[in-house]
Structures are given as C-alpha cells and as structure tokens.
Design a protein around this motif. Sequence first.
Motif, PDB file in Angstrom:
ATOM      1  N   VAL B 236      20.145  55.946   9.868  1.00  0.00           N
ATOM      2  CA  VAL B 236      19.806  57.148  10.630  1.00  0.00           C
ATOM      3  C   VAL B 236      18.484  57.742  10.134  1.00  0.00           C
ATOM      4  O   VAL B 236      17.602  58.080  10.927  1.00  0.00           O
ATOM      5  N   ILE B 237      18.326  57.854   8.848  1.00  0.00           N
ATOM      6  CA  ILE B 237      17.117  58.457   8.277  1.00  0.00           C
ATOM      7  C   ILE B 237      15.891  57.610   8.606  1.00  0.00           C
ATOM      8  O   ILE B 237      14.829  58.134   8.966  1.00  0.00           O
ATOM      9  N   GLU B 238      16.056  56.290   8.521  1.00  0.00           N
ATOM     10  CA  GLU B 238      14.926  55.397   8.822  1.00  0.00           C
ATOM     11  C   GLU B 238      14.512  55.507  10.297  1.00  0.00           C
ATOM     12  O   GLU B 238      13.324  55.513  10.620  1.00  0.00           O
ATOM     13  N   VAL B 239      15.499  55.600  11.183  1.00  0.00           N
ATOM     14  CA  VAL B 239      15.181  55.713  12.613  1.00  0.00           C
ATOM     15  C   VAL B 239      14.493  57.042  12.879  1.00  0.00           C
ATOM     16  O   VAL B 239      13.469  57.108  13.575  1.00  0.00           O
ATOM     17  N   ALA B 240      15.056  58.119  12.310  1.00  0.00           N
ATOM     18  CA  ALA B 240      14.490  59.449  12.555  1.00  0.00           C
ATOM     19  C   ALA B 240      13.061  59.544  12.030  1.00  0.00           C
ATOM     20  O   ALA B 240      12.233  60.267  12.582  1.00  0.00           O
ATOM     21  N   ALA B 241      12.762  58.800  10.985  1.00  0.00           N
ATOM     22  CA  ALA B 241      11.422  58.851  10.384  1.00  0.00           C
ATOM     23  C   ALA B 241      10.351  58.311  11.332  1.00  0.00           C
ATOM     24  O   ALA B 241       9.185  58.684  11.236  1.00  0.00           O
ATOM     25  N   VAL B 242      10.756  57.427  12.246  1.00  0.00           N
ATOM     26  CA  VAL B 242       9.759  56.860  13.173  1.00  0.00           C
ATOM     27  C   VAL B 242       9.955  57.403  14.593  1.00  0.00           C
ATOM     28  O   VAL B 242       9.469  56.824  15.563  1.00  0.00           O
ATOM     29  N   ALA B 243      10.645  58.549  14.692  1.00  0.00           N
ATOM     30  CA  ALA B 243      11.057  59.085  15.999  1.00  0.00           C
ATOM     31  C   ALA B 243       9.908  59.154  17.003  1.00  0.00           C
ATOM     32  O   ALA B 243      10.047  58.723  18.147  1.00  0.00           O
ATOM     33  N   THR B 244       8.776  59.704  16.590  1.00  0.00           N
ATOM     34  CA  THR B 244       7.687  59.900  17.560  1.00  0.00           C
ATOM     35  C   THR B 244       6.492  58.986  17.287  1.00  0.00           C
ATOM     36  O   THR B 244       5.405  59.224  17.806  1.00  0.00           O
ATOM     37  N   ASP B 245       6.709  57.929  16.489  1.00  0.00           N
ATOM     38  CA  ASP B 245       5.611  56.984  16.237  1.00  0.00           C
ATOM     39  C   ASP B 245       5.125  56.395  17.559  1.00  0.00           C
ATOM     40  O   ASP B 245       5.919  55.937  18.384  1.00  0.00           O
ATOM     41  N   GLY B 246       3.830  56.400  17.756  1.00  0.00           N
ATOM     42  CA  GLY B 246       3.251  55.797  18.955  1.00  0.00           C
ATOM     43  C   GLY B 246       3.321  56.663  20.195  1.00  0.00           C
ATOM     44  O   GLY B 246       2.878  56.241  21.257  1.00  0.00           O
ATOM     45  N   ILE B 247       3.892  57.873  20.065  1.00  0.00           N
ATOM     46  CA  ILE B 247       3.988  58.761  21.227  1.00  0.00           C
ATOM     47  C   ILE B 247       2.890  59.814  21.156  1.00  0.00           C
ATOM     48  O   ILE B 247       2.675  60.433  20.106  1.00  0.00           O
ATOM     49  N   GLU B 248       2.204  59.997  22.269  1.00  0.00           N
ATOM     50  CA  GLU B 248       1.207  61.060  22.327  1.00  0.00           C
ATOM     51  C   GLU B 248       1.942  62.377  22.600  1.00  0.00           C
ATOM     52  O   GLU B 248       2.479  62.574  23.685  1.00  0.00           O
ATOM     53  N   VAL B 249       1.986  63.244  21.603  1.00  0.00           N
ATOM     54  CA  VAL B 249       2.740  64.492  21.724  1.00  0.00           C
ATOM     55  C   VAL B 249       1.787  65.616  22.127  1.00  0.00           C
ATOM     56  O   VAL B 249       0.661  65.692  21.607  1.00  0.00           O
ATOM     57  N   TYR B 250       2.251  66.451  23.056  1.00  0.00           N
ATOM     58  CA  TYR B 250       1.459  67.597  23.509  1.00  0.00           C
ATOM     59  C   TYR B 250       2.169  68.889  23.104  1.00  0.00           C
ATOM     60  O   TYR B 250       3.378  68.988  23.232  1.00  0.00           O
ATOM     61  N   GLY B 251       1.413  69.877  22.678  1.00  0.00           N
ATOM     62  CA  GLY B 251       1.986  71.188  22.394  1.00  0.00           C
ATOM     63  C   GLY B 251       2.027  72.028  23.661  1.00  0.00           C
ATOM     64  O   GLY B 251       1.387  71.710  24.659  1.00  0.00           O
ATOM     65  N   ASP B 252       2.837  73.076  23.656  1.00  0.00           N
ATOM     66  CA  ASP B 252       2.828  74.021  24.767  1.00  0.00           C
ATOM     67  C   ASP B 252       3.071  75.418  24.210  1.00  0.00           C
ATOM     68  O   ASP B 252       3.034  75.627  22.998  1.00  0.00           O
ATOM     69  N   LEU B 253       3.333  76.383  25.077  1.00  0.00           N
ATOM     70  CA  LEU B 253       3.484  77.776  24.636  1.00  0.00           C
ATOM     71  C   LEU B 253       4.676  77.939  23.692  1.00  0.00           C
ATOM     72  O   LEU B 253       4.714  78.867  22.899  1.00  0.00           O
TER      73      LEU B 253
END
Lengths: 161, 282
Positions: B236-253
């Motif tokens: 679980v910890i290993e998967v969560a560590a790469v949760a957003t790898d390779g994803i372009e994340v955008y912020g919002d309000l």
Amino acid sequence: MTGTITISLHLNGEAVTATLPARMSLVDFLRETMGLTGAHVGCAHGVCGACTVRVDGAAVRGCLMLAAQADGATVDTIEGLTDTGAIADLQDAFHRHNAVQCGYCSPGMLITAADLLDRATLPDRAEIRDHISGNYCRCTGYQAIVDAISEVATARTKGAA
Amino acid sequence: MKTNAFAYVRADTVPDALRLYAEAGEDARYLAGGQSLMAALNFRLDEPSTLIDITRVAALRGIVADADAIRIGALTRHADVADSAVITAELPLIHAAIGHVAHPAIRNRGTFGGSVALADPAAEMPACVLALGGVMEIAGQDGTRHVPADAFFLGTYETALAPGELLTGVTIQRPAPGSRWGFAELARRAGDYAMAGLCLMIAPDRRDARVVFFSISDRPVRARAAEAAIIAGASVIEVAAVATDGIEVYGDLNAGIATKRHYASVLLRRELARLDQQEAAA
C-alpha cells in the motif's frame, strides 16, 4: 416565432397556460409572471438552493430549469404546499425551533426537508445535514433547522407506527 | 444574471435532435438535465443561438443489463442511477460515487450522459466511466460510433464528441466476479467540487488495476504508475508513493498542486488499506 413559447402546467393544483420568452427560467416565471414570490433567486447557478421547488414530485432548482421545460409538468411551490397543509408540521417545527430568521432560504429549505421526510426512513442528523447541504442559510447556523427536521421526522415515524 | 435570448426547440427522437442541430448550426446546444448548461447560460459564459431540448427523447433514458454488460442511457437522471438495483448490485463504484454528485435537487434533473459529455475535470461520473472502462455510444449524421473512455476525455470540458454529435449511452462490461473497488473524495462540503477524488477498480488476483483520479488535472486521469505497482504486488505504501507520478496536476481555488498531489496519495493509501483489511477479514 421560437423566441416565445406557450406552456400548460399544473401549478399548485390549478391548470395554468402561459406564453413566455423561451429563455425564462422556471423560478422567474413563478415569481414574475405568476406572482408566487416564495421561491427566491439567490445565486442563479444551482448552489444556494433558495429557488428550490417541486416538479413532478421531485425537488429541483428553479433557476436551472427553463419554464418551457415545465410544459405538461406538475409544479408545486411553497405557496401550494402551505395551502394544502402538506408540510404544516414542518413549518410549525421551523417556527418553534427558530429555524427561520430572515426567511430567504426557508421556502427552499422546507421543500428540501420535505423531500427527505418523504423518503420514509428515520434520518439521523448526519443524513439531514447531508440532504440540506445544497441549501444555504446565512442566519441560523443550521443547528435549529436540523433540530426542526429531526423532530418532525421522529414525530412522523411515531405517527405512522 | 439572465441568459441571452435563444430559440428553443424540442426533439422527440435522436434523428430529430441531429436534424435540428444541422438546421441550427454550431451555435446550437443540446439541453439535457441542464444542471451545468443553465448555470453557464445564466452567467453568459455561453450564448447559444438555439437550445435543442432532448429531455423528451424517451429512448435515451434507462438502464439495461445483459449477460455481459450494463448500458446506461445518456438521459438517465442521477437520482435514477442512485435508485437502480442493477447499478447497486453490478456497478457499486457508481452507486458509491453518485451520492457525491452535487445535491439531491441537482441529482433529480442532472443526467448521467450530460455529466459524461460535459467532462468537468472535477466530476465523479466521467471518472467512474474511465475506471470501469466504459464505451461511449455516440450518434451523429453518419450513424453511430463507439469510443472507449480512454480515448474520450481529452481535456477540460473537451471530449471526442464532434460538434453536433450526441452521446446516447455508455456501455460498461460487468466487472469480473471478485473484483474490488474503491471510491473516495475530499470536498470542503457535502456535494461540493472535490479537492481530489479517486475511483479504483482491481481485478481478482491483481490481474488488472485501474486507478483514476479526478479534480486534480484537466480531466479524469489514470494513474499508470500506481496501476503498474498494484499489478506488480507492491505494498500500500509503495503504491501510494507513486500515486501521481507522470500525471500533470493542476491547482485550483480549493487546493494548490502540492496539496492535490498529497490528497491524491492519501486517498489511494486509505482505499487500498481499506480493501486489504476487507480482504483479511473475509
């Protein structure tokens, strides 16, 4: 001319026919054409819940529906529900618990609460809060509103038992 | 504010709707539940020449299940999806997510297909469809075509739908028996837009996994690194560590980029841990 439309609906138990601009929202039709000013226009984008009315038995946003779309529908507003006495117990509880202050949210809040109570099972306070999460009240802090709804839910359940 | 003035026409059938669009031209809009479109019109974010009301096209409403798949008609209201015994039993991911779609009064008019076709990056239904590998059924002047979810969501409010095309339904294969699923979102208030959300489908024996985040990018996005880690048997910890790898994340309000990355990872860790506990208890 497609810019205007003639609609027929059952409004608070009465057959109504009206010709109106196609772009007119349901809540504007109710308020400005029919003089039923119980439902309010707060945010005009579905967030505040002040315009909530009943269409074919379901609570909906009066600002996010065209009056043209109510053609053939049954529409009930707070005025109609008051006249029939369908939510008299809820209105009485709102009054006694001081769940009404400025009154702007009250018609929408009552219709939303009535919608929850019609689902029969006894809702707990978390369910009540979840159900009214789409209706803003800027006066009461919600506590009294939840108290009132909870009391009526309990009373109705006992009455039905 | 009020909408601009527009022509209003009703379609009774899908061919009717397509014809009306062809006549009205590209400034026309299809009006389904209207729970996003009407808000946009009230704010004049959009000023269509014509609204084509498709809410009376009865053929677009309803949920049908056969041996292999479940088809959700585009005009099926969120409230009807929530009450559907088929959805509750066969697609519990959607059942879990639907209560997070706005508020009861919105769910009473808003439609499944409308939400998918709008492709709001913060919306739950597009993310569910992507996690479940749904296939979009699209009607156009040249007939019907099918587009898988992986090729449908292209950007913020941007889909594979061409102007005038109409999403008529979504078909979802029944998940393999023993599949596990998870849904979670963080929002400031019940029914509000999520700050981050997660849809999770894991096939038996981790043969396959689909991890989809919503409200962190310009569209619902698959977390390919996390999927690969799950299939490879990572913790679980290993998967969560790469949760957003390779994803372009955008912020919002509601939350900035770093916060969204953190929330996404937390949601994935929590849901995977919950599934592990469930499995251990079984």
